[in-house]
Design a protein around this motif. Structure first.
Motif, PDB file in Angstrom:
ATOM      1  N   GLY C  34       0.823  -1.208   0.000  1.00 26.98           N
ATOM      2  CA  GLY C  34       0.000   0.000   0.000  1.00 26.98           C
ATOM      3  C   GLY C  34       0.855   1.257   0.000  1.00 26.98           C
ATOM      4  N   GLU C  35       1.886   1.273   0.837  1.00 23.76           N
ATOM      5  CA  GLU C  35       2.764   2.444   0.903  1.00 23.76           C
ATOM      6  C   GLU C  35       3.606   2.584  -0.369  1.00 23.76           C
ATOM      7  OE1 GLU C  35       2.395   4.691   3.024  1.00 23.76           O
ATOM      8  OE2 GLU C  35       1.166   3.631   4.491  1.00 23.76           O
ATOM      9  N   ALA C  36       4.039   1.461  -0.934  1.00 23.91           N
ATOM     10  CA  ALA C  36       4.769   1.521  -2.211  1.00 23.91           C
ATOM     11  C   ALA C  36       3.863   2.133  -3.284  1.00 23.91           C
ATOM     12  CB  ALA C  36       5.230   0.124  -2.622  1.00 23.91           C
ATOM     13  N   GLY C  37       2.572   1.802  -3.225  1.00 24.33           N
ATOM     14  CA  GLY C  37       1.610   2.379  -4.164  1.00 24.33           C
ATOM     15  C   GLY C  37       1.467   3.887  -3.986  1.00 24.33           C
ATOM     16  N   GLU C  38       1.487   4.342  -2.732  1.00 24.83           N
ATOM     17  CA  GLU C  38       1.401   5.790  -2.496  1.00 24.83           C
ATOM     18  C   GLU C  38       2.638   6.514  -3.027  1.00 24.83           C
ATOM     19  OE1 GLU C  38       0.021   7.271   1.273  1.00 24.83           O
ATOM     20  OE2 GLU C  38      -1.095   5.437   1.677  1.00 24.83           O
ATOM     21  N   LEU C  39       3.782   5.883  -2.881  1.00 24.57           N
ATOM     22  CA  LEU C  39       5.017   6.446  -3.441  1.00 24.57           C
ATOM     23  C   LEU C  39       4.895   6.525  -4.966  1.00 24.57           C
ATOM     24  CD1 LEU C  39       7.834   7.347  -2.410  1.00 24.57           C
ATOM     25  CD2 LEU C  39       8.569   4.973  -2.554  1.00 24.57           C
ATOM     26  N   ALA C  40       4.372   5.458  -5.581  1.00 25.70           N
ATOM     27  CA  ALA C  40       4.193   5.439  -7.042  1.00 25.70           C
ATOM     28  C   ALA C  40       3.295   6.590  -7.501  1.00 25.70           C
ATOM     29  CB  ALA C  40       3.608   4.095  -7.488  1.00 25.70           C
ATOM     30  N   GLU C  41       2.264   6.890  -6.701  1.00 24.23           N
ATOM     31  CA  GLU C  41       1.328   7.949  -7.101  1.00 24.23           C
ATOM     32  C   GLU C  41       2.015   9.315  -7.190  1.00 24.23           C
ATOM     33  OE1 GLU C  41      -2.053   7.596  -4.487  1.00 24.23           O
ATOM     34  OE2 GLU C  41      -2.772   5.798  -5.514  1.00 24.23           O
ATOM     35  N   LEU C  42       3.038   9.524  -6.377  1.00 21.02           N
ATOM     36  CA  LEU C  42       3.755  10.803  -6.436  1.00 21.02           C
ATOM     37  C   LEU C  42       4.567  10.940  -7.728  1.00 21.02           C
ATOM     38  CD1 LEU C  42       5.115  11.171  -2.771  1.00 21.02           C
ATOM     39  CD2 LEU C  42       3.158  12.330  -3.803  1.00 21.02           C
ATOM     40  N   PHE C  43       4.882   9.826  -8.357  1.00 24.79           N
ATOM     41  CA  PHE C  43       5.775   9.851  -9.527  1.00 24.79           C
ATOM     42  C   PHE C  43       5.075   9.506 -10.833  1.00 24.79           C
ATOM     43  CE2 PHE C  43       8.690   9.447  -5.984  1.00 24.79           C
ATOM     44  CZ  PHE C  43       9.776  10.203  -6.375  1.00 24.79           C
ATOM     45  N   GLN C  44       3.824   9.043 -10.779  1.00 17.23           N
ATOM     46  CA  GLN C  44       3.222   8.424 -11.959  1.00 17.23           C
ATOM     47  C   GLN C  44       3.057   9.348 -13.166  1.00 17.23           C
ATOM     48  OE1 GLN C  44      -0.186   6.835  -9.999  1.00 17.23           O
ATOM     49  NE2 GLN C  44      -1.451   8.636 -10.229  1.00 17.23           N
ATOM     50  N   TRP C  45       2.754  10.621 -12.947  1.00 10.30           N
ATOM     51  CA  TRP C  45       2.548  11.509 -14.108  1.00 10.30           C
ATOM     52  C   TRP C  45       3.780  12.333 -14.424  1.00 10.30           C
ATOM     53  CZ3 TRP C  45      -1.024   8.851 -15.782  1.00 10.30           C
ATOM     54  CH2 TRP C  45      -2.139   8.489 -15.029  1.00 10.30           C
ATOM     55  N   ARG C  46       4.842  12.163 -13.674  1.00  6.78           N
ATOM     56  CA  ARG C  46       6.068  12.923 -13.927  1.00  6.78           C
ATOM     57  C   ARG C  46       6.947  12.185 -14.937  1.00  6.78           C
ATOM     58  NH1 ARG C  46       4.659  14.642  -8.684  1.00  6.78           N
ATOM     59  NH2 ARG C  46       5.189  16.834  -8.386  1.00  6.78           N
ATOM     60  N   THR C  47       7.596  12.930 -15.824  1.00  9.69           N
ATOM     61  CA  THR C  47       8.590  12.318 -16.701  1.00  9.69           C
ATOM     62  C   THR C  47       9.792  11.929 -15.841  1.00  9.69           C
ATOM     63  OG1 THR C  47       9.757  14.387 -17.122  1.00  9.69           O
ATOM     64  CG2 THR C  47       7.896  13.888 -18.583  1.00  9.69           C
ATOM     65  N   PRO C  48      10.678  11.065 -16.378  1.00 14.34           N
ATOM     66  CA  PRO C  48      11.900  10.755 -15.629  1.00 14.34           C
ATOM     67  C   PRO C  48      12.676  12.021 -15.232  1.00 14.34           C
ATOM     68  CG  PRO C  48      11.605   9.172 -17.403  1.00 14.34           C
ATOM     69  CD  PRO C  48      10.524  10.205 -17.585  1.00 14.34           C
ATOM     70  N   ASP C  49      12.778  13.003 -16.141  1.00 16.22           N
ATOM     71  CA  ASP C  49      13.486  14.241 -15.800  1.00 16.22           C
ATOM     72  C   ASP C  49      12.779  14.998 -14.673  1.00 16.22           C
ATOM     73  OD1 ASP C  49      15.480  13.794 -17.596  1.00 16.22           O
ATOM     74  OD2 ASP C  49      14.803  15.272 -19.073  1.00 16.22           O
ATOM     75  N   GLU C  50      11.463  15.093 -14.769  1.00 13.25           N
ATOM     76  CA  GLU C  50      10.721  15.764 -13.689  1.00 13.25           C
ATOM     77  C   GLU C  50      10.889  15.002 -12.372  1.00 13.25           C
ATOM     78  OE1 GLU C  50       7.168  17.600 -16.553  1.00 13.25           O
ATOM     79  OE2 GLU C  50       6.810  15.798 -15.365  1.00 13.25           O
ATOM     80  N   SER C  51      10.947  13.673 -12.465  1.00 16.47           N
ATOM     81  CA  SER C  51      11.106  12.875 -11.243  1.00 16.47           C
ATOM     82  C   SER C  51      12.440  13.183 -10.555  1.00 16.47           C
ATOM     83  CB  SER C  51      10.972  11.375 -11.543  1.00 16.47           C
ATOM     84  OG  SER C  51      12.173  10.794 -12.011  1.00 16.47           O
ATOM     85  N   ALA C  52      13.441  13.523 -11.368  1.00 15.84           N
ATOM     86  CA  ALA C  52      14.761  13.827 -10.801  1.00 15.84           C
ATOM     87  C   ALA C  52      14.786  15.194 -10.115  1.00 15.84           C
ATOM     88  CB  ALA C  52      15.835  13.772 -11.899  1.00 15.84           C
ATOM     89  N   ARG C  53      13.770  16.031 -10.424  1.00 11.92           N
ATOM     90  CA  ARG C  53      13.696  17.378  -9.807  1.00 11.92           C
ATOM     91  C   ARG C  53      12.600  17.451  -8.746  1.00 11.92           C
ATOM     92  NH1 ARG C  53      13.869  18.867 -15.400  1.00 11.92           N
ATOM     93  NH2 ARG C  53      11.630  19.344 -15.323  1.00 11.92           N
TER      94      ARG C  53
END
Lengths: 117, 117, 117, 117
Positions: C34-53
């Protein structure tokens, strides 16, 4: 309403909001794992028996239906952008599993089942 | 073949193997998260662009179809044991989302979208 | 503060609230997904570059730290109830991976890496 | 061996294989959900009681240790590339939770606990 119509509605929903830029397969898979995680959270502290009675409380039942719907929504969007026919894919997978887990060997065995995944 | 028929085949598959003892909602949700994780593994090292081309390799395409099928299988089994109509549940959820993310506000915005989850 | 102290604090936290009844390994693994899923939600719509920022926005950075903490919390609780030494387990796994992915073969290759999972 | 040393070894492992190109935060979060899914697969068909005895079989115990190690590995890699101090993040989260779930209210209650997530 069937799966094809739901798939078309989900596509139109994304179209209208200019969300196709976000709906590449990688992002949709992440969104699917996020929704699977939310579903897990509804069941994590319940015993198996309590989990079987989860629909008796109307509010919890509604949350369960919503989370199941969210998982299905992202699965259909994913299949749509990858051009996968989910009905055909599942029918084919059932055939594979029928060959892989013959009744004679798999009957009542969690261990056999375990190894299938 | 439609969803109802697939649901019936999945139920018969579990029946024949005495697997209903394992198929309580809690266990099925765990199995669903496991399959969602396997789907994630196929996409984790691919860029978004590579993820959009994942079906060009026949072997990988087959694995993707199998993992999508596995997620759908457990979702249908879960809905079956909980007596949830997945088509109706998704249609209802789309209505909720249409009210929640009006085109005017949500258009092209990852932020608005982000908050919806 | 080190891992042993955090593990002890998490155990005391559960003790004080009578939560050990909920903290069997199965439930803790579900909570972890469940917590891994919440972490995924923070990154799901970000590009890899956006994820790095992602840490440049203080509010989002705080959410990321909280979700990482939640995953670690359930991982430490799980290891505690299973009596697993996570430091030793990871050190052992790194040895396994060093043998399995020799630099010469794995260098720069997503494919090799893919197969490791 | 402590967390800082393990983090350094995991970084060196990725360095030596030119894998930093794959280790952006988005990809690492996906890999983490994949490993959490593998952990779930080990527990999905076990009852809570069986889950509490999972370490009695040496082979299964080894798989559990490996999957716990894999989750920790990706969590540490993620924290490393995001420059998050996991020890400090968890210590801070415990403080937040202590304020949020006072013993008096949360004692023995799955419902209260449920709402915390």
């Amino acid at each position: 309403m069937d799966l094809d119509e739901l798939t078309a509605r989900l596509r139109a929903f994304a179209d209208a909001r200019d969300w196709h830029q976000f709906h590449n397969p990688k992002n949709l898979v992440m969104a699917l794992t996020g929704e699977a995680g939310e579903l897990a959270e509804l069941f994590q502290w319940r015993t198996p028996d309590e989990s079987a009675r989860i629909m008796t409380d109307p509010d919890t039942a509604e949350r369960v239906r919503h989370e199941i719907a969210d998982v299905l929504a992202y699965l259909l969007r994913l299949a749509d952008v990858l051009d996968v026919d989910v009905i055909a894919a599942l029918a084919a997978k059932i055939e594979v599993n029928e060959a892989k887990y013959p009744v004679r060997l798999a009957k009542g065995s969690a261990r056999k089942y375990d190894e299938l995944d």
